[in-house]
Design a protein around this motif. Structure first.
Motif, mmCIF file in Angstrom:
data_model
loop_
_atom_site.group_PDB
_atom_site.id
_atom_site.type_symbol
_atom_site.label_atom_id
_atom_site.label_comp_id
_atom_site.label_asym_id
_atom_site.label_seq_id
_atom_site.Cartn_x
_atom_site.Cartn_y
_atom_site.Cartn_z
ATOM 1 N N UNK A 88 43.832 53.147 43.911
ATOM 2 C CA UNK A 88 43.434 53.018 42.607
ATOM 3 C C UNK A 88 44.329 51.926 41.817
ATOM 4 N N UNK A 89 45.726 52.170 42.115
ATOM 5 C CA UNK A 89 46.443 51.480 41.332
ATOM 6 C C UNK A 89 46.256 49.833 41.329
ATOM 7 N N UNK A 90 46.021 49.335 42.884
ATOM 8 C CA UNK A 90 45.709 47.798 42.921
ATOM 9 C C UNK A 90 44.517 47.356 42.212
ATOM 10 N N UNK A 91 43.675 48.333 42.322
ATOM 11 C CA UNK A 91 42.381 47.951 41.520
ATOM 12 C C UNK A 91 42.553 47.762 40.079
ATOM 13 N N UNK A 92 43.347 48.707 39.511
ATOM 14 C CA UNK A 92 43.782 48.594 38.055
ATOM 15 C C UNK A 92 44.528 47.222 37.577
ATOM 16 N N UNK A 93 45.645 47.070 38.828
ATOM 17 C CA UNK A 93 46.295 45.838 38.528
ATOM 18 C C UNK A 93 45.431 44.497 38.482
ATOM 19 N N UNK A 94 44.678 44.616 39.599
ATOM 20 C CA UNK A 94 43.712 43.302 39.686
ATOM 21 C C UNK A 94 43.159 43.232 38.318
ATOM 22 N N UNK A 95 42.503 44.181 37.715
ATOM 23 C CA UNK A 95 41.702 44.249 36.720
ATOM 24 C C UNK A 95 42.415 43.615 35.450
ATOM 25 N N UNK A 96 43.823 43.971 35.422
ATOM 26 C CA UNK A 96 44.760 43.424 34.279
ATOM 27 C C UNK A 96 44.993 42.188 34.554
ATOM 28 N N UNK A 97 45.119 41.774 35.489
ATOM 29 C CA UNK A 97 45.544 40.348 35.975
ATOM 30 C C UNK A 97 44.003 39.257 35.599
ATOM 31 N N UNK A 98 42.995 39.846 36.003
ATOM 32 C CA UNK A 98 41.813 39.192 35.693
ATOM 33 C C UNK A 98 41.671 38.879 33.986
ATOM 34 N N UNK A 99 41.954 39.938 33.457
ATOM 35 C CA UNK A 99 41.926 40.016 32.033
ATOM 36 C C UNK A 99 42.889 39.083 31.505
ATOM 37 N N UNK A 100 44.193 38.818 31.886
ATOM 38 C CA UNK A 100 45.037 37.850 31.780
ATOM 39 C C UNK A 100 44.738 36.468 31.753
ATOM 40 N N UNK A 101 44.103 36.167 33.103
ATOM 41 C CA UNK A 101 43.628 34.687 33.387
ATOM 42 C C UNK A 101 42.530 34.305 32.450
ATOM 43 N N UNK A 102 41.577 35.286 31.954
ATOM 44 C CA UNK A 102 40.692 35.025 30.726
ATOM 45 C C UNK A 102 41.519 34.710 29.526
ATOM 46 N N UNK A 103 42.582 35.344 29.144
ATOM 47 C CA UNK A 103 43.081 35.166 27.888
ATOM 48 C C UNK A 103 44.193 33.953 27.900
ATOM 49 N N UNK A 104 44.685 33.432 29.170
ATOM 50 C CA UNK A 104 45.260 32.211 29.318
ATOM 51 C C UNK A 104 44.759 31.344 30.344
ATOM 52 N N UNK A 105 43.724 30.594 29.967
ATOM 53 C CA UNK A 105 42.966 29.768 30.945
ATOM 54 C C UNK A 105 43.814 28.634 31.303
ATOM 55 N N UNK A 106 45.080 28.353 30.537
ATOM 56 C CA UNK A 106 45.902 27.410 30.993
ATOM 57 C C UNK A 106 46.822 27.649 31.992
ATOM 58 N N UNK A 107 46.984 28.953 32.469
ATOM 59 C CA UNK A 107 47.722 29.416 33.621
ATOM 60 C C UNK A 107 46.823 29.560 34.988
ATOM 61 N N UNK A 108 47.332 28.875 36.045
ATOM 62 C CA UNK A 108 46.921 29.007 37.206
ATOM 63 C C UNK A 108 47.251 30.465 37.756
ATOM 64 N N UNK A 109 46.248 31.107 38.175
ATOM 65 C CA UNK A 109 46.573 32.662 38.598
ATOM 66 C C UNK A 109 45.758 32.766 40.027
ATOM 67 N N UNK A 110 46.559 33.215 40.932
ATOM 68 C CA UNK A 110 46.221 33.402 42.380
ATOM 69 C C UNK A 110 46.590 34.886 42.718
#
Length: 354
Positions: free
Chosen positions: A150-172
């Motif tokens: 459950x932690x991993x799923x939540x973490x990935x959700x927050x990271x995807x949200x960050x990627x939307x807010x900072x499209x200038x940052x490459x996220x892997x």
């Protein structure tokens, strides 16, 4: 990137894999400096890595990113075992609250250009409804309600949200299969190190492994390349649990699933292993992930197959020796008493036959 090279901040360097990755990254061409961050200092040589004692759950991490002119963050603090950080509550805090605080700091960092996050294939779960192979676009068939998954799923959700807010940052986001190796401490490796392995009666799950060196290599590749996205990372092929038991030269005890609760209590009290809910699900249903995107898009090829990673792990294990009998005795004491078989069997109609 500036010609001087990347300035990389790596979280989770007090743990062995984090420390070794940071040290390896510092020697990579194109990397100017590596800053290792954790709430506890690393045990072992960190080479040319600069260590900063900071807790990512604290807003002070934002000051570290700004002060060090960090342009790349590698997040390795999503952990499957509490270690010295306390129990499950502290682990969830570090995984989820720590990630949120780190992403908030990254959000405000104008110099940030790259974010790499070590996730896990545990995010897919393990159930009897799973496909033969999970691709990165698939969701777990039974979303986890608690624990590391459950932690991993939540973490990935927050990271995807960050990627939307900072499209200038490459996220892997890398989703490694179960990592094994001589230096790896996890629920799975602690289980595989037992002299006698409790298994789930009636099940022989398929397993995929990733060698610890390949995890370090994949993270370094994702950090220094320009590729973005989500990637499963695993060695070629699968092995069944029964094959793994034989190759590790271990004994096994097939148990009904209801008996594993008592075994878990016995193993936890002796502090040798923890049959977490995620591990029990894996040992029941197994899991397979497709690695096409890892090869074609990420451009990474593991040096070890699943079988080769297991063989290397087996070479690091001491012989089971006389520990097997003692382990069997501990397992037996943890099992419920079997119901007695009646000497006189009832027959239809209420009569009994001697």
């Amino acid at each position: 990137m500036p010609s001087a090279g990347r300035v990389v901040l790596v979280t989770g360097v007090s743990r062995d894999l984090g420390r070794r990755f940071a040290r390896s990254l510092a020697a990579q061409p194109g990397v100017a400096r590596v800053v290792g961050v954790d709430s506890m200092p690393p045990r072992g040589d960190i080479g040319d890595v600069s260590f900063v004692r900071a807790d990512i759950r604290n807003p002070v991490i934002a000051k570290v990113i700004v002060k060090e002119d960090v342009d790349t963050v590698v997040h390795m603090s999503v952990i499957a075992t509490p270690g010295t950080n306390g129990g499950r509550g502290a682990m969830k805090e570090l995984n989820v609250i720590g990630t949120m605080q780190l992403l908030a700091a990254c959000q405000k960092a104008p110099t940030l250009r790259t974010l790499v996050v070590k996730s896990s294939t545990t995010v897919y779960g393990a159930s009897n409804r799973d496909p033969a192979m999970f691709t990165e676009d698939m969701e777990p068939r039974r979303p986890p309600r608690s624990g590391y998954a459950k932690d991993v799923g939540e973490v990935e959700g927050y990271v995807r949200g960050f990627a939307r807010r900072r499209p200038d940052v490459r996220v892997a986001i890398l989703r490694p299969a179960n990592v094994i190796g001589a230096h790896v401490v996890s629920p799975l490796t602690s289980y595989l190190r037992l002299p006698v392995l409790p298994t789930v009666l009636g099940f022989d799950p398929r397993l995929q492994f990733l060698h610890e060196q390949d995890l370090i290599g994949a993270l370094a590749h994702a950090t220094t390349s320009e590729v973005a996205g989500i990637f499963n990372v695993a060695g070629d092929g699968v092995v069944t649990l029964s094959q793994a038991v034989r190759r590790l030269q271990r004994a096994s005890v097939p148990l009904p699933s209801f008996a594993l609760g008592g075994v878990r209590s016995a193993l936890r009290s002796s502090r040798v292993a923890d049959l977490t809910p995620e591990l029990v699900a894996l040992l029941t249903y197994g899991r397979g992930v497709d690695t096409t995107r890892m090869r074609q898009d990420l451009g990474f090829e593991p040096a070890y197959s699943t079988a080769e990673a297991l063989a290397d792990f087996a070479d690091s294990l001491p012989a089971a020796g006389g520990h097997a009998d003692r382990a069997l005795a501990r397992l037996a004491s943890a099992l419920p008493e079997p119901e007695p078989v009646p000497s006189v069997l009832p027959v239809p109609g209420g009569a009994a036959r001697g």
